[in-house]
Design a protein around this motif. Structure first.
Motif, PDB file in Angstrom:
ATOM      1  N   ALA A  96       0.799  -1.210   0.149  1.00  0.00           N
ATOM      2  CA  ALA A  96       0.001   0.137   0.027  1.00  0.00           C
ATOM      3  C   ALA A  96       0.686   1.275   0.014  1.00  0.00           C
ATOM      4  O   ALA A  96       0.399   2.261  -0.703  1.00  0.00           O
ATOM      5  N   ALA A  97       1.963   1.088   0.849  1.00  0.00           N
ATOM      6  CA  ALA A  97       2.969   2.349   0.680  1.00  0.00           C
ATOM      7  C   ALA A  97       3.527   2.755  -0.489  1.00  0.00           C
ATOM      8  O   ALA A  97       3.451   3.783  -1.044  1.00  0.00           O
ATOM      9  N   ALA A  98       3.773   1.537  -1.109  1.00  0.00           N
ATOM     10  CA  ALA A  98       4.337   1.640  -2.610  1.00  0.00           C
ATOM     11  C   ALA A  98       3.377   2.084  -3.768  1.00  0.00           C
ATOM     12  O   ALA A  98       3.870   3.008  -4.530  1.00  0.00           O
ATOM     13  N   ALA A  99       2.403   1.776  -3.449  1.00  0.00           N
ATOM     14  CA  ALA A  99       1.197   2.163  -4.280  1.00  0.00           C
ATOM     15  C   ALA A  99       1.010   3.740  -4.196  1.00  0.00           C
ATOM     16  O   ALA A  99       0.826   4.516  -5.181  1.00  0.00           O
ATOM     17  N   LEU A 100       0.868   4.231  -2.646  1.00  0.00           N
ATOM     18  CA  LEU A 100       0.398   5.479  -2.626  1.00  0.00           C
ATOM     19  C   LEU A 100       1.735   6.434  -2.885  1.00  0.00           C
ATOM     20  O   LEU A 100       1.539   7.617  -3.251  1.00  0.00           O
ATOM     21  N   GLY A 145       1.572  10.900  -0.304  1.00  0.00           N
ATOM     22  CA  GLY A 145       2.921  10.687  -0.066  1.00  0.00           C
ATOM     23  C   GLY A 145       2.899  10.459   1.587  1.00  0.00           C
ATOM     24  O   GLY A 145       3.761   9.737   2.235  1.00  0.00           O
ATOM     25  N   LEU A 146       2.181  11.322   2.332  1.00  0.00           N
ATOM     26  CA  LEU A 146       2.040  11.294   3.654  1.00  0.00           C
ATOM     27  C   LEU A 146       1.224  10.179   3.995  1.00  0.00           C
ATOM     28  O   LEU A 146       1.700   9.348   5.145  1.00  0.00           O
ATOM     29  N   LEU A 147       0.393   9.631   3.316  1.00  0.00           N
ATOM     30  CA  LEU A 147      -0.452   8.447   3.576  1.00  0.00           C
ATOM     31  C   LEU A 147       0.674   7.128   3.283  1.00  0.00           C
ATOM     32  O   LEU A 147       0.249   6.186   3.989  1.00  0.00           O
ATOM     33  N   ALA A 148       1.486   7.232   2.353  1.00  0.00           N
ATOM     34  CA  ALA A 148       2.325   6.034   2.049  1.00  0.00           C
ATOM     35  C   ALA A 148       3.222   6.157   3.344  1.00  0.00           C
ATOM     36  O   ALA A 148       3.636   5.095   3.827  1.00  0.00           O
ATOM     37  N   GLY A 149       3.770   7.384   3.965  1.00  0.00           N
ATOM     38  CA  GLY A 149       4.440   7.196   5.201  1.00  0.00           C
ATOM     39  C   GLY A 149       3.788   6.510   6.413  1.00  0.00           C
ATOM     40  O   GLY A 149       4.519   5.855   7.085  1.00  0.00           O
ATOM     41  N   ALA A 150       2.606   6.896   6.439  1.00  0.00           N
ATOM     42  CA  ALA A 150       1.790   6.276   7.488  1.00  0.00           C
ATOM     43  C   ALA A 150       1.550   5.038   7.226  1.00  0.00           C
ATOM     44  O   ALA A 150       1.584   4.011   8.436  1.00  0.00           O
ATOM     45  N   ALA A 151       1.443   4.547   5.946  1.00  0.00           N
ATOM     46  CA  ALA A 151       1.626   2.982   5.799  1.00  0.00           C
ATOM     47  C   ALA A 151       2.727   2.378   6.222  1.00  0.00           C
ATOM     48  O   ALA A 151       2.790   1.176   6.499  1.00  0.00           O
ATOM     49  N   VAL A 152       3.793   3.008   6.084  1.00  0.00           N
ATOM     50  CA  VAL A 152       4.940   2.357   6.348  1.00  0.00           C
ATOM     51  C   VAL A 152       5.114   2.407   7.992  1.00  0.00           C
ATOM     52  O   VAL A 152       5.591   1.186   8.437  1.00  0.00           O
ATOM     53  N   ALA A 210       1.648   7.104  -6.725  1.00  0.00           N
ATOM     54  CA  ALA A 210       0.460   7.813  -6.933  1.00  0.00           C
ATOM     55  C   ALA A 210       0.893   9.179  -6.583  1.00  0.00           C
ATOM     56  O   ALA A 210       0.476  10.319  -7.440  1.00  0.00           O
ATOM     57  N   GLU A 211       1.559   9.478  -5.461  1.00  0.00           N
ATOM     58  CA  GLU A 211       1.968  10.681  -5.007  1.00  0.00           C
ATOM     59  C   GLU A 211       3.049  11.244  -6.200  1.00  0.00           C
ATOM     60  O   GLU A 211       2.933  12.405  -6.545  1.00  0.00           O
ATOM     61  N   PHE A 212       3.941  10.769  -6.795  1.00  0.00           N
ATOM     62  CA  PHE A 212       5.056  10.883  -7.677  1.00  0.00           C
ATOM     63  C   PHE A 212       4.211  11.463  -8.895  1.00  0.00           C
ATOM     64  O   PHE A 212       4.538  12.393  -9.490  1.00  0.00           O
TER      65      PHE A 212
END
Length: 145
Positions: A9-13, A26-33, A16-18
Motif C-alpha cells: 500500500a505504501a509503494a502504491a501510494l 505521500g504522507l499516507l504512504a509514510g503512514a502505511a510504512v 501515486a504521489e509521484f
C-alpha cells in the motif's frame, strides 16, 4: 504477513504521489510504512489501524500545511539572468525597440527598449526591466528629451 500488505500500500501510494504531487498520498504512504513497522513488531490489526490513522492525521494536519507554506514562499535569492532584473546598466550601443547593447554587472547584453518609441543614447543609465531570452528589456532612469 500484514506488514507486506502495508508495504505494498505504501509503494502504491508513493507511486501515486509521484504523479499527482499533492503532498497527501505521500504522507499516507509514510503512514502505511509506520503501520507496516507496527505489524512487523507483532501488534494486532487494531493497533496497525490506530498507528496508520495517528500518523496520517499528524502528517495531514501538521506536516502538510508546513510544507505548503514553505513551497509558497519566494526564493530568497534570484539566480542566473533573473538576478539582472532591477539592476542598473549603461548603454554601450544605442538602444531602440529592435536592438542595442548594454553593460550590466560587468557583462555586455543585447538590449531593446521597453518603450518602442524611445531611442536611448550611448552612455545613458537604464534599468533592466525583464529578460527575454538573451535580450534585456530596459527603460531609462531619467526620461530623455
Amino acid at each position: 504477513m500484514p506488514w507486506f500488505v502495508w508495504l505494498l500500500a505504501a509503494a502504491a501510494l508513493g507511486a501515486a504521489e509521484f504523479f499527482t504531487l499533492t503532498l497527501v498520498l505521500g504522507l499516507l504512504a509514510g503512514a502505511a510504512v509506520v503501520a507496516a513497522v507496527v505489524a512487523g513488531v507483532g501488534v494486532g490489526f487494531a493497533g496497525q489501524i490506530v498507528a496508520f490513522a495517528v500518523t496520517a492525521a499528524a502528517g495531514l494536519l501538521i506536516a502538510r500545511p508546513l510544507a505548503l507554506r514553505q513551497l509558497a514562499q519566494a526564493p530568497l535569492s534570484r539566480e542566473g539572468s533573473d538576478a539582472l532584473i532591477g539592476k542598473r546598466a549603461e548603454v554601450v550601443r544605442e538602444v531602440t525597440a529592435a536592438h542595442g547593447l548594454i553593460k550590466v554587472s560587468g557583462e555586455e547584453w543585447s538590449a531593446r527598449s521597453l518603450d518602442e518609441s524611445l531611442v536611448i543614447p550611448v552612455g545613458a543609465v537604464v534599468d533592466v526591466m525583464e529578460i527575454e531570452g538573451a535580450t534585456a528589456v530596459v527603460y531609462p532612469r531619467e526620461l530623455l528629451p
